[in-house]
Design a protein around this motif. Sequence first.
Motif, PDB file in Angstrom:
ATOM      1  N   VAL A 201       0.994  -1.220  -0.284  1.00 10.17           N
ATOM      2  CA  VAL A 201       0.043  -0.069   0.024  1.00 10.17           C
ATOM      3  C   VAL A 201       0.799   1.268   0.016  1.00 10.17           C
ATOM      4  CG1 VAL A 201      -1.546   1.438   1.344  1.00 10.17           C
ATOM      5  CG2 VAL A 201      -2.128  -1.246   1.043  1.00 10.17           C
ATOM      6  N   THR A 202       1.894   1.223   0.717  1.00  7.48           N
ATOM      7  CA  THR A 202       2.912   2.441   0.942  1.00  7.48           C
ATOM      8  C   THR A 202       3.227   2.572  -0.720  1.00  7.48           C
ATOM      9  OG1 THR A 202       3.512   2.011   3.089  1.00  7.48           O
ATOM     10  CG2 THR A 202       5.087   3.383   1.671  1.00  7.48           C
ATOM     11  N   ILE A 203       3.783   1.649  -1.431  1.00  7.06           N
ATOM     12  CA  ILE A 203       4.197   1.709  -2.746  1.00  7.06           C
ATOM     13  C   ILE A 203       3.088   2.176  -3.549  1.00  7.06           C
ATOM     14  CG2 ILE A 203       5.382   0.489  -4.816  1.00  7.06           C
ATOM     15  CD1 ILE A 203       6.309  -1.403  -2.690  1.00  7.06           C
ATOM     16  N   ALA A 204       2.008   1.875  -3.478  1.00  8.27           N
ATOM     17  CA  ALA A 204       0.924   2.299  -4.246  1.00  8.27           C
ATOM     18  C   ALA A 204       0.711   3.726  -4.043  1.00  8.27           C
ATOM     19  CB  ALA A 204      -0.374   1.414  -3.955  1.00  8.27           C
ATOM     20  N   GLN A 205       0.553   4.285  -2.843  1.00 12.40           N
ATOM     21  CA  GLN A 205       0.462   5.660  -2.523  1.00 12.40           C
ATOM     22  C   GLN A 205       1.555   6.703  -3.037  1.00 12.40           C
ATOM     23  OE1 GLN A 205       0.264   5.436   1.936  1.00 12.40           O
ATOM     24  NE2 GLN A 205      -2.230   5.031   1.895  1.00 12.40           N
ATOM     25  N   CYS A 206       2.608   6.004  -3.217  1.00  9.53           N
ATOM     26  CA  CYS A 206       3.835   6.792  -3.941  1.00  9.53           C
ATOM     27  C   CYS A 206       3.623   6.760  -5.442  1.00  9.53           C
ATOM     28  CB  CYS A 206       5.149   6.168  -3.807  1.00  9.53           C
ATOM     29  SG  CYS A 206       6.386   6.644  -4.466  1.00  9.53           S
ATOM     30  N   THR A 207       3.006   5.817  -6.016  1.00 12.31           N
ATOM     31  CA  THR A 207       2.687   5.970  -7.310  1.00 12.31           C
ATOM     32  C   THR A 207       1.445   6.785  -7.737  1.00 12.31           C
ATOM     33  OG1 THR A 207       1.336   3.867  -7.616  1.00 12.31           O
ATOM     34  CG2 THR A 207       3.476   3.774  -7.782  1.00 12.31           C
ATOM     35  N   ARG A 208       0.509   6.588  -6.769  1.00 17.38           N
ATOM     36  CA  ARG A 208      -0.828   7.726  -6.986  1.00 17.38           C
ATOM     37  C   ARG A 208      -0.334   9.030  -6.748  1.00 17.38           C
ATOM     38  NH1 ARG A 208      -4.232   3.937  -2.844  1.00 17.38           N
ATOM     39  NH2 ARG A 208      -4.029   1.816  -4.138  1.00 17.38           N
ATOM     40  N   ALA A 209       0.817   9.463  -6.216  1.00 18.18           N
ATOM     41  CA  ALA A 209       0.989  10.963  -5.991  1.00 18.18           C
ATOM     42  C   ALA A 209       1.660  11.305  -7.255  1.00 18.18           C
ATOM     43  CB  ALA A 209       2.232  10.933  -5.101  1.00 18.18           C
ATOM     44  N   LEU A 210       1.910  10.421  -8.354  1.00 16.85           N
ATOM     45  CA  LEU A 210       2.685  10.676  -9.564  1.00 16.85           C
ATOM     46  C   LEU A 210       1.637  10.909 -10.634  1.00 16.85           C
ATOM     47  CD1 LEU A 210       5.680   8.336  -9.360  1.00 16.85           C
ATOM     48  CD2 LEU A 210       5.738  10.806  -9.118  1.00 16.85           C
ATOM     49  N   LYS A 211       0.286  10.723 -10.245  1.00 18.13           N
ATOM     50  CA  LYS A 211      -0.714  10.744 -11.532  1.00 18.13           C
ATOM     51  C   LYS A 211      -0.628  12.135 -11.934  1.00 18.13           C
ATOM     52  CE  LYS A 211      -5.599  10.373 -12.126  1.00 18.13           C
ATOM     53  NZ  LYS A 211      -6.941   9.854 -11.565  1.00 18.13           N
ATOM     54  N   GLN A 212      -0.526  12.250 -13.448  1.00 20.62           N
ATOM     55  CA  GLN A 212      -0.478  13.326 -14.169  1.00 20.62           C
ATOM     56  C   GLN A 212       0.820  13.968 -13.800  1.00 20.62           C
ATOM     57  OE1 GLN A 212      -2.756  13.567 -16.224  1.00 20.62           O
ATOM     58  NE2 GLN A 212      -4.097  12.350 -15.065  1.00 20.62           N
ATOM     59  N   ARG A 213       1.802  13.359 -13.181  1.00 21.43           N
ATOM     60  CA  ARG A 213       3.199  13.800 -13.238  1.00 21.43           C
ATOM     61  C   ARG A 213       4.139  12.681 -13.473  1.00 21.43           C
ATOM     62  NH1 ARG A 213       2.867  15.930  -6.914  1.00 21.43           N
ATOM     63  NH2 ARG A 213       1.369  17.664  -7.259  1.00 21.43           N
ATOM     64  N   GLY A 214       3.659  12.015 -14.856  1.00 21.15           N
ATOM     65  CA  GLY A 214       4.372  11.135 -15.568  1.00 21.15           C
ATOM     66  C   GLY A 214       3.576   9.536 -15.418  1.00 21.15           C
ATOM     67  N   LEU A 215       2.541   9.527 -14.671  1.00 26.28           N
ATOM     68  CA  LEU A 215       1.829   8.330 -14.768  1.00 26.28           C
ATOM     69  C   LEU A 215       0.293   8.752 -15.052  1.00 26.28           C
ATOM     70  CD1 LEU A 215       2.750   6.166 -11.664  1.00 26.28           C
ATOM     71  CD2 LEU A 215       3.335   5.716 -14.204  1.00 26.28           C
ATOM     72  N   ASP A 216      -0.456   7.960 -15.871  1.00 21.65           N
ATOM     73  CA  ASP A 216      -1.934   8.507 -16.239  1.00 21.65           C
ATOM     74  C   ASP A 216      -2.555   7.835 -14.873  1.00 21.65           C
ATOM     75  OD1 ASP A 216      -1.288   9.455 -18.656  1.00 21.65           O
ATOM     76  OD2 ASP A 216      -1.535   7.297 -19.681  1.00 21.65           O
ATOM     77  N   GLU A 217      -2.307   6.737 -14.156  1.00 18.70           N
ATOM     78  CA  GLU A 217      -2.790   6.431 -13.242  1.00 18.70           C
ATOM     79  C   GLU A 217      -1.987   5.751 -12.144  1.00 18.70           C
ATOM     80  OE1 GLU A 217      -6.025   6.041 -12.252  1.00 18.70           O
ATOM     81  OE2 GLU A 217      -7.120   6.953 -13.789  1.00 18.70           O
ATOM     82  N   GLY A 218      -2.122   5.953 -11.007  1.00 12.94           N
ATOM     83  CA  GLY A 218      -1.408   5.184 -10.126  1.00 12.94           C
ATOM     84  C   GLY A 218      -1.672   3.685  -9.653  1.00 12.94           C
ATOM     85  N   ALA A 219      -1.034   3.118  -8.981  1.00 15.90           N
ATOM     86  CA  ALA A 219      -1.298   1.639  -8.987  1.00 15.90           C
ATOM     87  C   ALA A 219      -2.555   1.498  -7.959  1.00 15.90           C
ATOM     88  CB  ALA A 219      -0.048   0.870  -7.841  1.00 15.90           C
ATOM     89  N   SER A 220      -3.644   0.820  -8.631  1.00 13.04           N
ATOM     90  CA  SER A 220      -4.999   0.569  -7.989  1.00 13.04           C
ATOM     91  C   SER A 220      -4.510  -0.703  -6.747  1.00 13.04           C
ATOM     92  CB  SER A 220      -5.922   0.070  -8.852  1.00 13.04           C
ATOM     93  OG  SER A 220      -5.388  -1.230  -9.388  1.00 13.04           O
ATOM     94  N   THR A 221      -5.813  -0.744  -5.965  1.00 11.59           N
ATOM     95  CA  THR A 221      -5.813  -1.898  -4.985  1.00 11.59           C
ATOM     96  C   THR A 221      -5.864  -3.150  -5.700  1.00 11.59           C
ATOM     97  OG1 THR A 221      -7.329  -0.361  -3.626  1.00 11.59           O
ATOM     98  CG2 THR A 221      -7.253  -2.478  -3.053  1.00 11.59           C
ATOM     99  N   ARG A 222      -6.436  -3.293  -6.912  1.00  6.55           N
ATOM    100  CA  ARG A 222      -6.656  -4.560  -7.545  1.00  6.55           C
ATOM    101  C   ARG A 222      -5.019  -4.884  -7.797  1.00  6.55           C
ATOM    102  NH1 ARG A 222      -8.871  -2.960 -12.315  1.00  6.55           N
ATOM    103  NH2 ARG A 222     -11.033  -3.082 -11.610  1.00  6.55           N
ATOM    104  N   VAL A 223      -4.313  -4.029  -8.237  1.00  8.99           N
ATOM    105  CA  VAL A 223      -2.818  -4.761  -8.847  1.00  8.99           C
ATOM    106  C   VAL A 223      -2.257  -4.837  -7.332  1.00  8.99           C
ATOM    107  CG1 VAL A 223      -2.900  -3.538 -11.034  1.00  8.99           C
ATOM    108  CG2 VAL A 223      -1.779  -2.317  -9.143  1.00  8.99           C
ATOM    109  N   LEU A 224      -2.420  -4.496  -6.231  1.00  8.31           N
ATOM    110  CA  LEU A 224      -1.742  -4.717  -5.121  1.00  8.31           C
ATOM    111  C   LEU A 224      -2.127  -5.913  -4.880  1.00  8.31           C
ATOM    112  CD1 LEU A 224      -2.195  -1.478  -2.848  1.00  8.31           C
ATOM    113  CD2 LEU A 224      -0.498  -2.146  -4.211  1.00  8.31           C
ATOM    114  N   ILE A 225      -3.489  -6.447  -4.925  1.00 10.19           N
ATOM    115  CA  ILE A 225      -3.885  -7.947  -4.818  1.00 10.19           C
ATOM    116  C   ILE A 225      -3.217  -8.847  -5.549  1.00 10.19           C
ATOM    117  CG2 ILE A 225      -5.796  -9.306  -4.597  1.00 10.19           C
ATOM    118  CD1 ILE A 225      -7.585  -6.798  -4.053  1.00 10.19           C
ATOM    119  N   TYR A 226      -3.142  -8.244  -6.788  1.00  9.96           N
ATOM    120  CA  TYR A 226      -2.031  -9.193  -7.848  1.00  9.96           C
ATOM    121  C   TYR A 226      -0.856  -9.623  -7.144  1.00  9.96           C
ATOM    122  CZ  TYR A 226      -5.656  -8.428 -11.337  1.00  9.96           C
ATOM    123  OH  TYR A 226      -7.078  -8.311 -12.216  1.00  9.96           O
ATOM    124  N   ALA A 227      -0.121  -8.201  -6.781  1.00  9.35           N
ATOM    125  CA  ALA A 227       1.340  -8.582  -6.391  1.00  9.35           C
ATOM    126  C   ALA A 227       1.179  -9.391  -5.108  1.00  9.35           C
ATOM    127  CB  ALA A 227       1.623  -7.166  -5.877  1.00  9.35           C
ATOM    128  N   GLY A 228       0.297  -9.322  -4.120  1.00  9.43           N
ATOM    129  CA  GLY A 228       0.161 -10.072  -2.877  1.00  9.43           C
ATOM    130  C   GLY A 228      -0.176 -11.464  -3.260  1.00  9.43           C
TER     131      GLY A 228
END
Length: 268
Positions: A201-228
């Motif tokens: 979740v900490t990693i995802a929150q970092c990527t979400r802060a990059l939305k519109q700053r290099g990423l179209d979308e940050g990491a979703s809860t769905r992909v965190l479940i995939y990672a787990g």
Amino acid sequence: MQSPLDAHLIRSEPFYQPSGEEIECYERAYRHRLPLMLKGPTGCGKTRFVEYMAWKLQRPLVTLACNEDMTASDLVGRYLLDAQGTAWHDGPLTLAVRHGGICYLDEVVEARQDTTVVIHPLTDARRILPLDKKGEVIQAHPDFQLVVSYNPGYQSSAKDMKASTRQRFAALEFDYPDTETEVAIVAQEAGIDAALARQLVTIAQCTRALKQRGLDEGASTRVLIYAGVLVRDGLTPTQSCEMTLVRALTDDPDMAQAIRDFVKAQFG
């Protein structure tokens, strides 16, 4: 007598962790059969929420993933050849309207506007579905409800929802859960411990802060479940995040490296 929608009943309770008053709001909207729009980023739980509410209300759920190739006939039905000749076959929307299901149009603005215009008579006091090719007008079953979802931050202006359509719906707004709720969701759904879920979740929150700053979308809860799930199956956290939180999020090498470095900082 068996209903044509029996196959669409959700028999077991889907796991859903509420993040606000959305359950009560949905129940009140369904009480009056109001058409409902769910707004929020990809993978934040909109579809799971609809599945949970359909189970809770004991109503069949007919889901359509909208896309730009979807035609009105894909929604309402068409004439097809069979052993007896030409016969009309109801589309999924028509089945829900006739027999009292919840029809969920996922990412509705991905469909062409000339296709989705067929839902307009269902979203006002008329609650009818005209089948022009068949010369029939269906009065919606008393239990029918229309639910749509879309991601307002991701769509281009060309694909945004028209005001004339938007104002036909009541709306619920979704976002990624707060930290503790998201940790609990990821741990439960992926079958991992809370400590690993918190790192993801900490990693995802970092990527979400990059939305519109290099990423179209940050990491979703769905992909965190995939990672787990991949970690639970034997991949290292770094390998799993490379697949789900680096390569899947971006093709830009500099951005990918920045996420990769943050992952390494989390897991050592």
